[in-house]
Motif scaffolding. Structure first.
Motif, PDB file in Angstrom:
ATOM      1  N   ILE A 103      -9.283  37.852   2.296  1.00 10.66           N
ATOM      2  CA  ILE A 103      -7.920  37.414   2.593  1.00 10.66           C
ATOM      3  C   ILE A 103      -7.956  36.010   3.166  1.00 10.66           C
ATOM      4  O   ILE A 103      -8.538  35.768   4.226  1.00 10.66           O
ATOM      5  CB  ILE A 103      -7.244  38.379   3.574  1.00 10.66           C
ATOM      6  CG1 ILE A 103      -7.202  39.783   2.964  1.00 10.66           C
ATOM      7  CG2 ILE A 103      -5.836  37.896   3.919  1.00 10.66           C
ATOM      8  CD1 ILE A 103      -6.719  40.848   3.931  1.00 10.66           C
ATOM      9  N   LEU A 104      -7.335  35.088   2.453  1.00 13.80           N
ATOM     10  CA  LEU A 104      -7.250  33.690   2.878  1.00 13.80           C
ATOM     11  C   LEU A 104      -5.983  33.544   3.710  1.00 13.80           C
ATOM     12  O   LEU A 104      -4.872  33.691   3.210  1.00 13.80           O
ATOM     13  CB  LEU A 104      -7.202  32.797   1.637  1.00 13.80           C
ATOM     14  CG  LEU A 104      -7.513  31.318   1.800  1.00 13.80           C
ATOM     15  CD1 LEU A 104      -8.861  31.107   2.438  1.00 13.80           C
ATOM     16  CD2 LEU A 104      -7.471  30.630   0.435  1.00 13.80           C
ATOM     17  N   ALA A 105      -6.144  33.256   5.022  1.00 13.92           N
ATOM     18  CA  ALA A 105      -5.051  33.460   5.964  1.00 13.92           C
ATOM     19  C   ALA A 105      -4.168  32.241   6.194  1.00 13.92           C
ATOM     20  O   ALA A 105      -3.122  32.363   6.829  1.00 13.92           O
ATOM     21  CB  ALA A 105      -5.618  33.921   7.307  1.00 13.92           C
ATOM     22  N   SER A 106      -4.538  31.079   5.729  1.00 16.73           N
ATOM     23  CA  SER A 106      -3.765  29.866   6.016  1.00 16.73           C
ATOM     24  C   SER A 106      -2.869  29.493   4.838  1.00 16.73           C
ATOM     25  O   SER A 106      -3.270  29.613   3.679  1.00 16.73           O
ATOM     26  CB  SER A 106      -4.717  28.700   6.300  1.00 16.73           C
ATOM     27  OG  SER A 106      -4.006  27.482   6.380  1.00 16.73           O
ATOM     28  N   ASN A 107      -1.666  29.015   5.150  1.00 19.31           N
ATOM     29  CA  ASN A 107      -0.793  28.487   4.088  1.00 19.31           C
ATOM     30  C   ASN A 107      -0.309  27.075   4.401  1.00 19.31           C
ATOM     31  O   ASN A 107       0.670  26.603   3.828  1.00 19.31           O
ATOM     32  CB  ASN A 107       0.398  29.414   3.839  1.00 19.31           C
ATOM     33  CG  ASN A 107       1.382  29.420   4.986  1.00 19.31           C
ATOM     34  OD1 ASN A 107       1.064  28.996   6.106  1.00 19.31           O
ATOM     35  ND2 ASN A 107       2.593  29.905   4.740  1.00 19.31           N
ATOM     36  N   ARG A 108      -0.963  26.395   5.331  1.00 21.40           N
ATOM     37  CA  ARG A 108      -0.549  25.045   5.692  1.00 21.40           C
ATOM     38  C   ARG A 108      -0.856  24.051   4.570  1.00 21.40           C
ATOM     39  O   ARG A 108      -1.867  24.170   3.867  1.00 21.40           O
ATOM     40  CB  ARG A 108      -1.275  24.589   6.953  1.00 21.40           C
ATOM     41  CG  ARG A 108      -0.665  25.096   8.241  1.00 21.40           C
ATOM     42  CD  ARG A 108      -1.325  24.451   9.444  1.00 21.40           C
ATOM     43  NE  ARG A 108      -0.686  24.866  10.675  1.00 21.40           N
ATOM     44  CZ  ARG A 108      -1.101  24.495  11.888  1.00 21.40           C
ATOM     45  NH1 ARG A 108      -2.166  23.720  12.023  1.00 21.40           N
ATOM     46  NH2 ARG A 108      -0.459  24.917  12.959  1.00 21.40           N
ATOM     47  N   GLU A 109       0.004  23.060   4.439  1.00 22.07           N
ATOM     48  CA  GLU A 109      -0.254  21.980   3.498  1.00 22.07           C
ATOM     49  C   GLU A 109      -1.507  21.224   3.941  1.00 22.07           C
ATOM     50  O   GLU A 109      -1.692  20.929   5.118  1.00 22.07           O
ATOM     51  CB  GLU A 109       0.943  21.027   3.452  1.00 22.07           C
ATOM     52  CG  GLU A 109       0.813  19.921   2.427  1.00 22.07           C
ATOM     53  CD  GLU A 109       2.044  19.045   2.364  1.00 22.07           C
ATOM     54  OE1 GLU A 109       1.994  18.005   1.679  1.00 22.07           O
ATOM     55  OE2 GLU A 109       3.050  19.401   3.007  1.00 22.07           O
ATOM     56  N   GLY A 110      -2.387  20.914   2.978  1.00 18.83           N
ATOM     57  CA  GLY A 110      -3.617  20.216   3.296  1.00 18.83           C
ATOM     58  C   GLY A 110      -4.654  21.072   3.990  1.00 18.83           C
ATOM     59  O   GLY A 110      -5.591  20.556   4.597  1.00 18.83           O
ATOM     60  N   ARG A 111      -4.522  22.377   3.902  1.00 20.52           N
ATOM     61  CA  ARG A 111      -5.400  23.309   4.601  1.00 20.52           C
ATOM     62  C   ARG A 111      -6.865  23.163   4.178  1.00 20.52           C
ATOM     63  O   ARG A 111      -7.172  22.786   3.048  1.00 20.52           O
ATOM     64  CB  ARG A 111      -4.941  24.746   4.347  1.00 20.52           C
ATOM     65  CG  ARG A 111      -4.974  25.119   2.872  1.00 20.52           C
ATOM     66  CD  ARG A 111      -4.311  26.431   2.577  1.00 20.52           C
ATOM     67  NE  ARG A 111      -4.372  26.708   1.145  1.00 20.52           N
ATOM     68  CZ  ARG A 111      -4.345  27.919   0.630  1.00 20.52           C
ATOM     69  NH1 ARG A 111      -4.227  28.969   1.401  1.00 20.52           N
ATOM     70  NH2 ARG A 111      -4.398  28.092  -0.668  1.00 20.52           N
ATOM     71  N   PHE A 112      -7.741  23.502   5.108  1.00 22.82           N
ATOM     72  CA  PHE A 112      -9.187  23.480   4.868  1.00 22.82           C
ATOM     73  C   PHE A 112      -9.686  24.837   4.374  1.00 22.82           C
ATOM     74  O   PHE A 112     -10.840  24.971   3.960  1.00 22.82           O
ATOM     75  CB  PHE A 112      -9.910  23.105   6.171  1.00 22.82           C
ATOM     76  CG  PHE A 112     -11.341  22.721   5.994  1.00 22.82           C
ATOM     77  CD1 PHE A 112     -11.695  21.531   5.382  1.00 22.82           C
ATOM     78  CD2 PHE A 112     -12.348  23.550   6.467  1.00 22.82           C
ATOM     79  CE1 PHE A 112     -13.022  21.176   5.224  1.00 22.82           C
ATOM     80  CE2 PHE A 112     -13.684  23.205   6.316  1.00 22.82           C
ATOM     81  CZ  PHE A 112     -14.013  22.012   5.695  1.00 22.82           C
ATOM     82  N   ALA A 113      -8.827  25.827   4.391  1.00 22.69           N
ATOM     83  CA  ALA A 113      -9.207  27.207   4.094  1.00 22.69           C
ATOM     84  C   ALA A 113      -9.928  27.382   2.756  1.00 22.69           C
ATOM     85  O   ALA A 113     -10.915  28.127   2.686  1.00 22.69           O
ATOM     86  CB  ALA A 113      -7.973  28.105   4.145  1.00 22.69           C
ATOM     87  N   PRO A 114      -9.480  26.752   1.651  1.00 19.53           N
ATOM     88  CA  PRO A 114     -10.181  26.983   0.383  1.00 19.53           C
ATOM     89  C   PRO A 114     -11.644  26.562   0.399  1.00 19.53           C
ATOM     90  O   PRO A 114     -12.473  27.173  -0.276  1.00 19.53           O
ATOM     91  CB  PRO A 114      -9.372  26.151  -0.618  1.00 19.53           C
ATOM     92  CG  PRO A 114      -8.008  26.084  -0.023  1.00 19.53           C
ATOM     93  CD  PRO A 114      -8.241  25.980   1.457  1.00 19.53           C
TER      94      PRO A 114
END
Length: 212
Positions: free
Chosen positions: A29-40
């Motif tokens: 589960i990828l928990a971040s939806n912020r623009e420009g996120r580092f999550a990917p």
């Protein structure tokens, strides 16, 4: 990524019928939806480790691709299925979870809490592990809050984590970890524990469904 439709009940999912040596079905589960996120970047790094693990099959669930309503039913039921889409079936089919989360304001992202709160039985009697990232804290304060939330949902949290402190400096422009030995060892420990718990709970639920 194609979504797989299935009935939103634990009794009808493959999780209850898999053989003891079948790969563990893990929802990442990828928990971040912020623009420009580092999550990917972090999620891709982690999935490259799961791809090399023979005991795991993964399904990536990205909260940024979901359109869950924010007005919750008191206890979501079958009538909410059209609102939730196919994510409920994917969570129900999973035998274990790995949450990849940043730390926002000393805790975890609101879209993740919304996803958690829209579901109940889908989480029960399954293990959950955490991969976190952030600044000095490495996202660990978010993880500690999540442990309390998942405990309320009868989910077994894995003790070992993978955490990235000052995460942006740890990866190159191609998403490769600059000094991966420590992180690789942490990921192996996490995955080994996740597979042990996932298989143990799978077999236990064959003998006696949880809550009966």
């Amino acid at each position: 990524m194609d979504l797989i439709a299935a009935e939103n009940t634990a009794e009808t999912t493959p999780a209850t019928t898999a053989s003891a040596d079948a790969p563990l079905k893990v929802a990442v589960i990828l928990a971040s939806n912020r623009e420009g996120r580092f999550a990917p970047v972090v999620a891709d790094w982690f999935r490259s480790r799961t791809d090399a693990h023979p005991g795991i099959e993964t399904d990536l669930i990205d909260v940024a691709g979901l359109a869950l309503p924010t007005a919750l039913s008191y206890r979501p039921g079958p009538e909410d299925r059209d609102l939730l889409g196919e994510v409920s079936a994917r969570l129900a089919a999973a035998e274990a979870f790995v949450v990849v989360t940043p730390e926002y304001n000393h805790s975890y992202p609101a879209p993740l809490k919304n996803l958690i709160d829209w579901h109940h039985a889908e989480w029960q009697a399954k293990p959950v592990a955490f991969v976190s990232y952030g600044g000095v804290s490495g996202g660990l304060r978010a993880v500690e809050h999540l442990r309390q939330v998942f405990a309320e949902l009868h989910t077994v949290s894995i003790r070992d984590t993978v955490s990235f402190h000052n995460a942006g400096a740890l990866f190159d422009d191609e998403g490769r970890h600059r000094d991966p030995a420590g992180a690789d060892a942490a990921a192996k420990s996490l995955l080994d524990q996740l597979v042990w718990w996932g298989r143990a709970l799978r077999e236990a639920k064959k003998v006696r469904p949880y809550g009966s």
